[in-house]
Design a protein around this motif. Sequence first.
Motif, mmCIF file in Angstrom:
data_model
loop_
_atom_site.group_PDB
_atom_site.id
_atom_site.type_symbol
_atom_site.label_atom_id
_atom_site.label_comp_id
_atom_site.label_asym_id
_atom_site.label_seq_id
_atom_site.Cartn_x
_atom_site.Cartn_y
_atom_site.Cartn_z
ATOM 1 N N ASN A 164 37.543 45.026 35.917
ATOM 2 C CA ASN A 164 37.240 44.758 37.316
ATOM 3 C C ASN A 164 35.736 44.623 37.527
ATOM 4 N N PHE A 221 34.731 40.825 38.539
ATOM 5 C CA PHE A 221 34.596 40.662 39.985
ATOM 6 C C PHE A 221 33.340 41.297 40.574
ATOM 7 N N PRO A 231 32.354 44.123 41.868
ATOM 8 C CA PRO A 231 32.557 44.601 43.247
ATOM 9 C C PRO A 231 31.350 45.337 43.822
ATOM 10 N N LEU A 265 45.120 38.965 45.246
ATOM 11 C CA LEU A 265 44.419 40.041 44.537
ATOM 12 C C LEU A 265 44.096 41.252 45.405
ATOM 13 N N ASP A 266 44.117 41.089 46.723
ATOM 14 C CA ASP A 266 43.600 42.136 47.618
ATOM 15 C C ASP A 266 44.197 43.511 47.351
ATOM 16 N N LEU A 298 42.918 44.984 44.020
ATOM 17 C CA LEU A 298 41.510 45.341 43.931
ATOM 18 C C LEU A 298 41.167 46.608 44.703
ATOM 19 N N THR A 333 37.486 37.397 47.996
ATOM 20 C CA THR A 333 38.700 37.301 47.183
ATOM 21 C C THR A 333 39.382 35.949 47.328
ATOM 22 N N VAL A 359 33.051 40.163 44.594
ATOM 23 C CA VAL A 359 33.816 40.678 45.723
ATOM 24 C C VAL A 359 33.003 41.750 46.446
#
Length: 221
Positions: free
Chosen positions: A15, A19, A21, A45-46, A49, A154, A170
């Motif tokens: 992750n 992404f 984050p 994906l929400d 994640l 996303t 993200v």
Amino acid sequence: MILPTVLRAALLPLNRIAFRPEVHGVGNIPDHGPVILAANHLSFLDSFLIPLVTPRRVSFMAKQEYFDRGGAKQWVTRNFLTGIDAIPVPRGGFRAAQESLEIALRLLENGGVFGIHPEGSRSRDGRLYRGRTGVAWLAIASGAPVVPVALVGTERIQPVGARFPRPGKVVVHFGVPLRFTPPADGKQGPARRRAADEIMAAIAALSGQEVADEFNELSAG
């Protein structure tokens, strides 16, 4: 069957790399006790994640058929969803929707964290649609605080219709918890509508999305 802690440990590095984050306001999530995470919904994906950027275990709903037995692909899907604490629920009609909410209520009564997308289905045009009142029913019935959540980016990582996600960035915002109590006048319907609208307004303030004054009727998942 993959244990949630094992799967989470395996997915966290992926992750971070895929992404990148950027998380804001995670301290708004209570350390213990029931809590509802109410998030916007821009991508498939929400709901995968959010549990990876949240310090507590979070359960989202997933269609019952994903948990049914089948071939190798179904086995992978079933184990993956079990590993992220997904709750299998039937789809279709008022009775199925109410059963889903009652499952979530039991989770909250046991001190768990429940994630929900009040819009119901993914936004295809990027706008934030009106929230269904199920989230308000849960909040009032359980007494759990509602933490508004906004995901940004996303929809670019896995747009509606894309089979696989692609690397990207993200941003996740966790807002200040909201609390709702049973209405003094006993009028549940209007109270739930007001609560749902307040939750969506808080999400909009975090996400910066254009607000649609209508419900999302599309079955985008």
